[in-house]
Motif scaffolding. Structure first.
Motif, PDB file in Angstrom:
ATOM      1  N   SER A  26      29.013  46.077  36.674  1.00 16.95           N
ATOM      2  CA  SER A  26      28.513  46.460  37.998  1.00 16.95           C
ATOM      3  C   SER A  26      29.376  45.843  39.111  1.00 16.95           C
ATOM      4  CB  SER A  26      27.054  46.027  38.164  1.00 16.95           C
ATOM      5  OG  SER A  26      26.922  44.624  37.990  1.00 16.95           O
ATOM      6  N   ASP A  27      29.854  44.612  38.895  1.00 24.61           N
ATOM      7  CA  ASP A  27      30.712  43.972  39.891  1.00 24.61           C
ATOM      8  C   ASP A  27      32.044  44.696  40.008  1.00 24.61           C
ATOM      9  OD1 ASP A  27      28.981  41.841  40.670  1.00 24.61           O
ATOM     10  OD2 ASP A  27      29.442  40.832  38.783  1.00 24.61           O
ATOM     11  N   ARG A  28      32.617  45.067  38.868  1.00 26.57           N
ATOM     12  CA  ARG A  28      33.911  45.752  38.883  1.00 26.57           C
ATOM     13  C   ARG A  28      33.781  47.131  39.514  1.00 26.57           C
ATOM     14  NH1 ARG A  28      34.966  44.045  32.736  1.00 26.57           N
ATOM     15  NH2 ARG A  28      33.610  45.843  32.521  1.00 26.57           N
ATOM     16  N   VAL A  29      32.722  47.842  39.159  1.00 27.30           N
ATOM     17  CA  VAL A  29      32.488  49.166  39.747  1.00 27.30           C
ATOM     18  C   VAL A  29      32.304  49.034  41.255  1.00 27.30           C
ATOM     19  CG1 VAL A  29      30.860  51.089  39.888  1.00 27.30           C
ATOM     20  CG2 VAL A  29      31.553  50.201  37.654  1.00 27.30           C
ATOM     21  N   GLY A  30      31.596  47.974  41.675  1.00 27.18           N
ATOM     22  CA  GLY A  30      31.319  47.783  43.096  1.00 27.18           C
ATOM     23  C   GLY A  30      32.586  47.639  43.923  1.00 27.18           C
ATOM     24  N   VAL A  31      33.541  46.819  43.458  1.00 30.41           N
ATOM     25  CA  VAL A  31      34.763  46.619  44.249  1.00 30.41           C
ATOM     26  C   VAL A  31      35.656  47.857  44.209  1.00 30.41           C
ATOM     27  CG1 VAL A  31      34.728  44.114  44.040  1.00 30.41           C
ATOM     28  CG2 VAL A  31      36.000  45.457  42.358  1.00 30.41           C
ATOM     29  N   LEU A  32      35.645  48.575  43.103  1.00 29.92           N
ATOM     30  CA  LEU A  32      36.434  49.816  43.041  1.00 29.92           C
ATOM     31  C   LEU A  32      35.867  50.859  43.996  1.00 29.92           C
ATOM     32  CD1 LEU A  32      37.055  50.037  39.182  1.00 29.92           C
ATOM     33  CD2 LEU A  32      38.749  49.505  40.940  1.00 29.92           C
ATOM     34  N   ASP A  33      34.533  50.943  44.059  1.00 28.25           N
ATOM     35  CA  ASP A  33      33.911  51.902  44.971  1.00 28.25           C
ATOM     36  C   ASP A  33      34.113  51.521  46.436  1.00 28.25           C
ATOM     37  OD1 ASP A  33      33.045  53.605  43.009  1.00 28.25           O
ATOM     38  OD2 ASP A  33      31.004  52.792  42.897  1.00 28.25           O
ATOM     39  N   LEU A  34      34.331  50.247  46.705  1.00 26.04           N
ATOM     40  CA  LEU A  34      34.600  49.806  48.074  1.00 26.04           C
ATOM     41  C   LEU A  34      36.024  50.140  48.515  1.00 26.04           C
ATOM     42  CD1 LEU A  34      32.909  46.291  48.481  1.00 26.04           C
ATOM     43  CD2 LEU A  34      32.464  48.343  49.842  1.00 26.04           C
ATOM     44  N   GLY A  35      36.892  50.468  47.529  1.00 28.79           N
ATOM     45  CA  GLY A  35      38.258  50.850  47.881  1.00 28.79           C
ATOM     46  C   GLY A  35      39.342  50.016  47.242  1.00 28.79           C
ATOM     47  N   ALA A  36      38.976  49.096  46.320  1.00 29.36           N
ATOM     48  CA  ALA A  36      40.006  48.336  45.623  1.00 29.36           C
ATOM     49  C   ALA A  36      40.807  49.266  44.720  1.00 29.36           C
ATOM     50  CB  ALA A  36      39.371  47.220  44.794  1.00 29.36           C
ATOM     51  N   ASP A  37      42.095  48.981  44.588  1.00 21.92           N
ATOM     52  CA  ASP A  37      42.953  49.790  43.726  1.00 21.92           C
ATOM     53  C   ASP A  37      42.923  49.297  42.288  1.00 21.92           C
ATOM     54  OD1 ASP A  37      44.818  51.597  45.672  1.00 21.92           O
ATOM     55  OD2 ASP A  37      44.243  49.721  46.617  1.00 21.92           O
ATOM     56  N   ASP A  38      42.579  48.037  42.113  1.00 21.19           N
ATOM     57  CA  ASP A  38      42.472  47.459  40.774  1.00 21.19           C
ATOM     58  C   ASP A  38      41.781  46.116  40.906  1.00 21.19           C
ATOM     59  OD1 ASP A  38      42.700  47.141  38.054  1.00 21.19           O
ATOM     60  OD2 ASP A  38      44.888  47.090  38.007  1.00 21.19           O
ATOM     61  N   TYR A  39      41.457  45.514  39.796  1.00 13.05           N
ATOM     62  CA  TYR A  39      40.863  44.190  39.789  1.00 13.05           C
ATOM     63  C   TYR A  39      41.387  43.464  38.559  1.00 13.05           C
ATOM     64  CZ  TYR A  39      38.008  46.088  36.084  1.00 13.05           C
ATOM     65  OH  TYR A  39      37.621  46.683  34.917  1.00 13.05           O
ATOM     66  N   ILE A  40      41.337  42.157  38.605  1.00 14.74           N
ATOM     67  CA  ILE A  40      41.687  41.359  37.447  1.00 14.74           C
ATOM     68  C   ILE A  40      40.738  40.171  37.395  1.00 14.74           C
ATOM     69  CG2 ILE A  40      43.469  40.030  38.663  1.00 14.74           C
ATOM     70  CD1 ILE A  40      45.054  40.139  35.958  1.00 14.74           C
ATOM     71  N   VAL A  41      40.212  39.904  36.198  1.00  9.25           N
ATOM     72  CA  VAL A  41      39.198  38.863  36.029  1.00  9.25           C
ATOM     73  C   VAL A  41      39.873  37.515  35.773  1.00  9.25           C
ATOM     74  CG1 VAL A  41      37.227  38.105  34.648  1.00  9.25           C
ATOM     75  CG2 VAL A  41      37.526  40.543  35.156  1.00  9.25           C
ATOM     76  N   LYS A  42      39.457  36.509  36.513  1.00  8.85           N
ATOM     77  CA  LYS A  42      39.969  35.144  36.333  1.00  8.85           C
ATOM     78  C   LYS A  42      39.186  34.435  35.225  1.00  8.85           C
ATOM     79  CE  LYS A  42      39.382  34.089  40.761  1.00  8.85           C
ATOM     80  NZ  LYS A  42      39.451  33.333  42.052  1.00  8.85           N
ATOM     81  N   PRO A  43      39.859  33.594  34.438  1.00  8.41           N
ATOM     82  CA  PRO A  43      41.299  33.307  34.427  1.00  8.41           C
ATOM     83  C   PRO A  43      42.074  34.459  33.791  1.00  8.41           C
ATOM     84  CG  PRO A  43      40.244  32.137  32.641  1.00  8.41           C
ATOM     85  CD  PRO A  43      39.144  32.791  33.430  1.00  8.41           C
ATOM     86  N   PHE A  44      43.309  34.662  34.226  1.00 11.75           N
ATOM     87  CA  PHE A  44      44.080  35.796  33.726  1.00 11.75           C
ATOM     88  C   PHE A  44      45.448  35.346  33.238  1.00 11.75           C
ATOM     89  CE2 PHE A  44      44.252  35.715  38.429  1.00 11.75           C
ATOM     90  CZ  PHE A  44      45.574  35.373  38.611  1.00 11.75           C
ATOM     91  N   ASP A  45      46.050  36.189  32.431  1.00 13.99           N
ATOM     92  CA  ASP A  45      47.406  35.963  31.957  1.00 13.99           C
ATOM     93  C   ASP A  45      48.373  36.477  33.019  1.00 13.99           C
ATOM     94  OD1 ASP A  45      49.276  35.499  29.430  1.00 13.99           O
ATOM     95  OD2 ASP A  45      49.879  37.388  30.368  1.00 13.99           O
TER      96      ASP A  45
END
Length: 220
Positions: free
Chosen positions: A85-104
């Motif tokens: 739901s968090d990832r969908v939320g930021v994408l619907d707000l207009g984000a082009d992508d997301y990456i979950v911390k910690p990340f490679d």
């Protein structure tokens, strides 16, 4: 390319800046939403890297404002929240992508490249303009049967031109895109790098031409 990193974690922010700088990118860092707004008011960015939890508010507020102004600069959200739901939320707000911390960092860099390619309307790492091929990942130009390895500044400068063929870029705009605020450079540096690129293109029908009084553009 010039990036804006909006991240209040000093250690993570330093690591991201160092990693992207090694690739020849210029990275400005803001540790709050207020700082981020000030940066956006004074500079143009190719990519924004946005944390969600910031000292003076929620990064999603910044993202909503960014899109409400019809600003097309791509945004990658850096989040510790992995729920769908968090990832969908930021994408619907207009984000082009997301990456979950910690990340490679290898994945992080790949996602940055992918978003920048999409912004330039390019599907892969190899861009063909006329009789030349530019590999953004390998940093090479294929001209007249030869592969030419570009240095970092040459690579980032040519990337600007090749992603917007025909568009005129002033020297001051190119200085903004290639150098950080604490680098003491003049517009003459752009002439030097353009001269180097022109030498690489001598066997190609493509060329970087001077538009008198305005700047440079790539003609194919």
């Amino acid at each position: 390319m010039r990036f804006l990193l909006i991240e209040d974690n000093v250690e993570l922010g330093r690591a991201i800046v160092e990693r992207l700088s090694l690739d020849g990118h210029v990275v400005d860092q803001a540790e709050s939403l207020a700082d981020a707004r000030d940066h956006c008011a004074t500079a143009d960015y190719d990519l924004i890297l946005l944390d969600i939890m910031l000292p003076d508010g929620d990064g999603r507020t910044f993202l909503a404002e960014h899109r409400a102004r019809e600003n097309a600069t791509p945004v990658i959200v850096l989040t510790a929240r992995s729920e769908v739901s968090d990832r969908v939320g930021v994408l619907d707000l207009g984000a082009d992508d997301y990456i979950v911390k910690p990340f490679d960092f290898a994945e992080f860099e790949a996602r940055c490249r992918a978003v920048l390619r999409r912004r330039g309307g390019v599907a892969g790492n190899r861009v063909t303009r006329g009789d030349l091929t530019f590999d953004t990942l390998a940093g090479t130009l294929h001209v007249g049967g030869d592969d030419i390895q570009l240095r970092n500044r040459e690579l980032r400068l040519f990337e600007i031109f090749v992603n917007s063929p025909g568009q005129i870029f002033s020297k001051s705009k190119l200085v903004d895109r290639l150098f950080s605020y604490d680098e003491d450079v003049s517009e003459n540096a752009i002439e030097v790098y353009v001269g180097r690129l022109r030498k690489h293109l001598t066997r190609s029908s493509a060329n970087i031409v001077t538009v008198r009084g305005l700047g440079y553009k790539l003609e194919v």
